[in-house]
Design a protein around this motif. Structure first.
Motif, PDB file in Angstrom:
ATOM      1  N   LEU A 125       0.812  -1.211   0.000  1.00 52.78           N
ATOM      2  CA  LEU A 125       0.000   0.000   0.000  1.00 52.78           C
ATOM      3  C   LEU A 125       0.850   1.269   0.000  1.00 52.78           C
ATOM      4  N   PHE A 126       2.096   1.179   0.500  1.00 49.20           N
ATOM      5  CA  PHE A 126       2.904   2.404   0.578  1.00 49.20           C
ATOM      6  C   PHE A 126       4.354   2.241   0.119  1.00 49.20           C
ATOM      7  N   CYS A 127       4.765   1.045  -0.266  1.00 50.69           N
ATOM      8  CA  CYS A 127       6.143   0.843  -0.740  1.00 50.69           C
ATOM      9  C   CYS A 127       6.243   0.829  -2.254  1.00 50.69           C
ATOM     10  N   ILE A 128       5.408   1.622  -2.911  1.00 52.22           N
ATOM     11  CA  ILE A 128       5.457   1.777  -4.373  1.00 52.22           C
ATOM     12  C   ILE A 128       5.914   3.203  -4.649  1.00 52.22           C
ATOM     13  N   ASN A 129       7.217   3.403  -4.755  1.00 50.56           N
ATOM     14  CA  ASN A 129       7.764   4.759  -4.853  1.00 50.56           C
ATOM     15  C   ASN A 129       8.774   4.886  -5.989  1.00 50.56           C
ATOM     16  N   ALA A 130       8.890   6.105  -6.487  1.00 51.24           N
ATOM     17  CA  ALA A 130       9.949   6.418  -7.451  1.00 51.24           C
ATOM     18  C   ALA A 130      11.220   6.755  -6.683  1.00 51.24           C
ATOM     19  N   GLY A 131      12.366   6.430  -7.253  1.00 49.67           N
ATOM     20  CA  GLY A 131      13.635   6.675  -6.592  1.00 49.67           C
ATOM     21  C   GLY A 131      14.131   8.101  -6.800  1.00 49.67           C
ATOM     22  N   PRO A 132      15.081   8.537  -5.985  1.00 49.73           N
ATOM     23  CA  PRO A 132      15.629   9.892  -6.110  1.00 49.73           C
ATOM     24  C   PRO A 132      16.360  10.123  -7.428  1.00 49.73           C
ATOM     25  N   ALA A 133      16.960   9.071  -7.997  1.00 52.63           N
ATOM     26  CA  ALA A 133      17.664   9.223  -9.275  1.00 52.63           C
ATOM     27  C   ALA A 133      16.699   9.677 -10.365  1.00 52.63           C
ATOM     28  N   PHE A 134      15.501   9.093 -10.385  1.00 52.33           N
ATOM     29  CA  PHE A 134      14.503   9.464 -11.394  1.00 52.33           C
ATOM     30  C   PHE A 134      13.904  10.836 -11.099  1.00 52.33           C
ATOM     31  N   ILE A 135      13.489  11.061  -9.849  1.00 49.87           N
ATOM     32  CA  ILE A 135      12.786  12.304  -9.521  1.00 49.87           C
ATOM     33  C   ILE A 135      13.715  13.512  -9.589  1.00 49.87           C
ATOM     34  N   ILE A 136      14.877  13.407  -8.968  1.00 52.99           N
ATOM     35  CA  ILE A 136      15.776  14.568  -8.902  1.00 52.99           C
ATOM     36  C   ILE A 136      16.485  14.806 -10.237  1.00 52.99           C
ATOM     37  N   SER A 137      17.040  13.748 -10.815  1.00 55.71           N
ATOM     38  CA  SER A 137      17.825  13.915 -12.045  1.00 55.71           C
ATOM     39  C   SER A 137      16.940  14.084 -13.280  1.00 55.71           C
ATOM     40  N   THR A 138      16.046  13.103 -13.501  1.00 54.55           N
ATOM     41  CA  THR A 138      15.233  13.131 -14.725  1.00 54.55           C
ATOM     42  C   THR A 138      14.173  14.217 -14.681  1.00 54.55           C
ATOM     43  N   VAL A 139      13.336  14.181 -13.622  1.00 49.26           N
ATOM     44  CA  VAL A 139      12.221  15.132 -13.541  1.00 49.26           C
ATOM     45  C   VAL A 139      12.718  16.533 -13.197  1.00 49.26           C
ATOM     46  N   GLY A 140      13.533  16.638 -12.136  1.00 44.33           N
ATOM     47  CA  GLY A 140      13.968  17.957 -11.687  1.00 44.33           C
ATOM     48  C   GLY A 140      14.949  18.625 -12.619  1.00 44.33           C
ATOM     49  N   THR A 141      16.096  17.976 -12.849  1.00 40.93           N
ATOM     50  CA  THR A 141      17.164  18.608 -13.629  1.00 40.93           C
ATOM     51  C   THR A 141      16.866  18.635 -15.121  1.00 40.93           C
ATOM     52  N   MET A 142      16.482  17.483 -15.696  1.00 40.71           N
ATOM     53  CA  MET A 142      16.302  17.383 -17.147  1.00 40.71           C
ATOM     54  C   MET A 142      15.002  18.019 -17.635  1.00 40.71           C
ATOM     55  N   LEU A 143      13.871  17.682 -16.983  1.00 39.78           N
ATOM     56  CA  LEU A 143      12.576  18.148 -17.484  1.00 39.78           C
ATOM     57  C   LEU A 143      12.200  19.535 -16.979  1.00 39.78           C
ATOM     58  N   LEU A 144      12.296  19.741 -15.668  1.00 42.60           N
ATOM     59  CA  LEU A 144      11.909  21.033 -15.102  1.00 42.60           C
ATOM     60  C   LEU A 144      13.034  22.058 -15.142  1.00 42.60           C
ATOM     61  N   GLY A 145      14.256  21.599 -15.362  1.00 40.97           N
ATOM     62  CA  GLY A 145      15.384  22.517 -15.417  1.00 40.97           C
ATOM     63  C   GLY A 145      15.728  23.114 -14.073  1.00 40.97           C
ATOM     64  N   ASN A 146      15.350  22.434 -12.980  1.00 45.54           N
ATOM     65  CA  ASN A 146      15.608  22.956 -11.643  1.00 45.54           C
ATOM     66  C   ASN A 146      15.808  21.778 -10.683  1.00 45.54           C
ATOM     67  N   THR A 147      17.020  21.574 -10.217  1.00 41.60           N
ATOM     68  CA  THR A 147      17.323  20.458  -9.322  1.00 41.60           C
ATOM     69  C   THR A 147      16.601  20.599  -7.988  1.00 41.60           C
ATOM     70  N   ARG A 148      16.463  21.844  -7.508  1.00 39.59           N
ATOM     71  CA  ARG A 148      15.766  22.056  -6.243  1.00 39.59           C
ATOM     72  C   ARG A 148      14.325  21.564  -6.334  1.00 39.59           C
ATOM     73  N   ALA A 149      13.682  21.789  -7.476  1.00 44.80           N
ATOM     74  CA  ALA A 149      12.314  21.310  -7.671  1.00 44.80           C
ATOM     75  C   ALA A 149      12.251  19.790  -7.564  1.00 44.80           C
ATOM     76  N   GLY A 150      13.254  19.119  -8.122  1.00 45.00           N
ATOM     77  CA  GLY A 150      13.309  17.665  -8.030  1.00 45.00           C
ATOM     78  C   GLY A 150      13.454  17.191  -6.597  1.00 45.00           C
TER      79      GLY A 150
END
Length: 359
Positions: A125-150
Motif C-alpha cells: 500500500l505504501f512501498c510503491i515509490n519512485a527513486g531519487p535518481a529518477f525524480i531529482i535527475s530526470t524530472v527535476g534537472t532534465m525536465l523542469l530545469g531545476n534540481t531544487r524542484a526535483g
C-alpha cells in the motif's frame, strides 16, 4: 449465466485484439516511433538507474541481510508502521531504489516465510515509490530545469509514502505484526545469493522494459490524435515520464508530485504479478495510490510556501529526446550482460527439463 459472462469476456478480448491490430496497421510509423523511443529510454535511463538497485535488493533478501536490517532499524519499523522488523530493508529500498523494488522485495519476503500475508498487503500500500535518481535527475534537472524542484518533489513523495504507511498500522495490526521475535540472523552464501540476484533481476528488468515500451507506443498513438487536455490526462495516468513531459508549462509542481506518487498504469502492470500474489484487493490498492497522490501534492504545496522554487519556463518547452547510439559504453555493456545471463538461464532450464524427462 456463467457461460454468458464467459462469452462476453471472450468477445471483449477478440474486439480488443482486433482493435490493437488495426491501430498497428493504421499508424505503423507512429507505433514504431513510440517503440523506438521506449527502447532508447530503457537503455539510456531505466536500466542504468534501476538494474543495480534490483540486484542489491534481491541480494539483501537472499543473503539474509534483511534480518540484519531488522536488528538495526526494527524498533523504528515496529513503532511507526506496526510491522515486523525484517521489513525495514523493504521500506528503505523502496524509497531509494525505484517503483518495482518495494513490491518485489515484499513478495520475496513472503515467499521466504519471513512476513505474513497481511504484512505483505500493507507494504504494497505504501512501498510503491519512485527513486531519487529518477525524480531529482530526470524530472527535476532534465525536465523542469531545476534540481531544487526535483528535491522538493522527492521529499514530498517520500513523506507521503511514510504517512500512508503510518496510517496502515491500524489495518489488521495483530495479524500483520506476527513474526518470530527471537529469530537469529543467518547470513547465507554470498556467491550463491549474488548469482541468483543477478539472474532474477535480469528477468524482472526485461519485464519492466517491456511494459515501458508497450505504454510508450500506446501514448505515442494517443498523441497522434491531438486530444489536447485529454491527451495530457491520459498520458499522466498511463505512464509517468510521458505524462510529465506533456504537462510541462501546463501544471504546477505539486501536480508532478501527485503524478509520480500515483505511478501510472505502466508501473502498476510492472508490479501486478507481485502485488496480486499477496492477495491485495485492487480497490484497496488504488485507494492507497490516490490517497498517496493527494497527500504528496499537499506536502509539496506546503514546502513550496517556505522554500520557493522558480521553474525556467523556456527550458520546459523542450523535452529531452533519445537519439540512437547516444548511450554510454557502460550502459551497453550492462545490456549485453543482461542478455547473456538470460540466455544461459534459459539454457540451464532446458537442460534441467530434459534431465527430468529422462528420469
Amino acid at each position: 449465466m456463467e457461460k454468458m459472462k464467459a462469452h462476453i469476456g471472450n468477445l471483449i478480448l477478440i474486439i480488443f485484439s482486433l482493435g490493437a491490430c488495426f491501430c498497428l496497421f493504421s499508424k505503423s510509423q507512429v507505433c514504431a516511433s513510440g517503440i523506438k523511443e521506449g527502447m532508447l529510454l530503457c537503455v539510456d535511463s531505466v536500466i542504468p538507474t534501476l538494474f543495480p538497485f534490483m540486484i542489491i535488493s534481491q541480494f539483501i533478501v537472499k543473503s539474509g541481510i534483511c534480518d540484519l536490517f531488522g536488528k538495526i532499524f526494527g524498533r523504528i519499523t515496529v513503532k511507526l508502521f506496526r510491522l515486523p522488523p525484517v521489513v525495514s530493508s523493504v521500506i528503505l529500498m523502496s524509497l531509494i531504489g525505484g517503483y518495482p523494488i518495494g513490491a518485489k522485495m515484499t513478495y520475496e519476503l513472503l515467499c521466504e516465510g519471513k512476513i505474513s500475508q497481511k504484512a505483505a498487503q500493507k507494504l504494497d500500500l505504501f512501498c510503491i515509490n519512485a527513486g531519487p535518481a529518477f525524480i531529482i535527475s530526470t524530472v527535476g534537472t532534465m525536465l523542469l530545469g531545476n534540481t531544487r524542484a526535483g528535491v522538493i518533489i522527492y521529499c514530498s513523495v517520500a513523506l507521503s509514502s511514510v504517512i500512508i504507511g503510518i496510517l496502515t498500522r491500524f489495518i489488521d495490526a495483530e495479524k500483520a505484526y506476527e513474526y518470530k521475535k527471537e529469530a537469529p540472523v543467518i547470513l547465507k552464501n554470498p556467491i550463491e545469493a549474488l548469482s541468483f540476484s543477478v539472474t532474477d533481476s535480469v528477468k524482472a528488468m526485461i519485464s519492466v522494459c517491456s511494459w515501458i515500451v508497450i505504454f510508450n507506443c500506446l501514448i505515442k498513438y494517443i498523441c497522434s490524435f491531438s486530444l489536447n487536455g485529454y491527451t495530457v490526462a491520459l498520458s499522466s495516468i498511463l505512464e509517468v515520464t510521458s505524462g510529465i513531459k506533456m504537462s510541462l508549462n501546463l501544471l504546477p509542481v505539486p501536480a508532478f508530485a501527485a503524478i509520480i506518487s500515483f505511478g501510472g498504469l505502466s508501473v502498476h502492470c510492472q508490479i501486478y504479478s507481485y502485488v496480486a500474489r499477496t492477495g491485495l484487493s485492487v480497490k484497496l490498492f488504488y485507494t492507497a495510490r490516490v490517497l498517496c497522490s493527494a497527500v504528496s501534492a499537499l506536502i509539496c504545496s506546503v514546502i513550496l510556501k517556505f522554500i520557493p522554487c522558480e521553474i525556467d519556463v523556456f527550458a520546459n518547452t523542450s523535452t529531452p529526446s533519445f537519439e540512437a547510439y547516444s548511450v554510454s559504453l557502460p550502459t551497453a555493456c550492462a545490456l549485453l550482460l543482461m542478455c547473456s545471463v538470460l540466455i544461459f538461464e534459459l539454457d540451464n532450464e532446458r537442460k534441467s527439463k530434459r534431465e527430468i524427462r529422462k528420469r
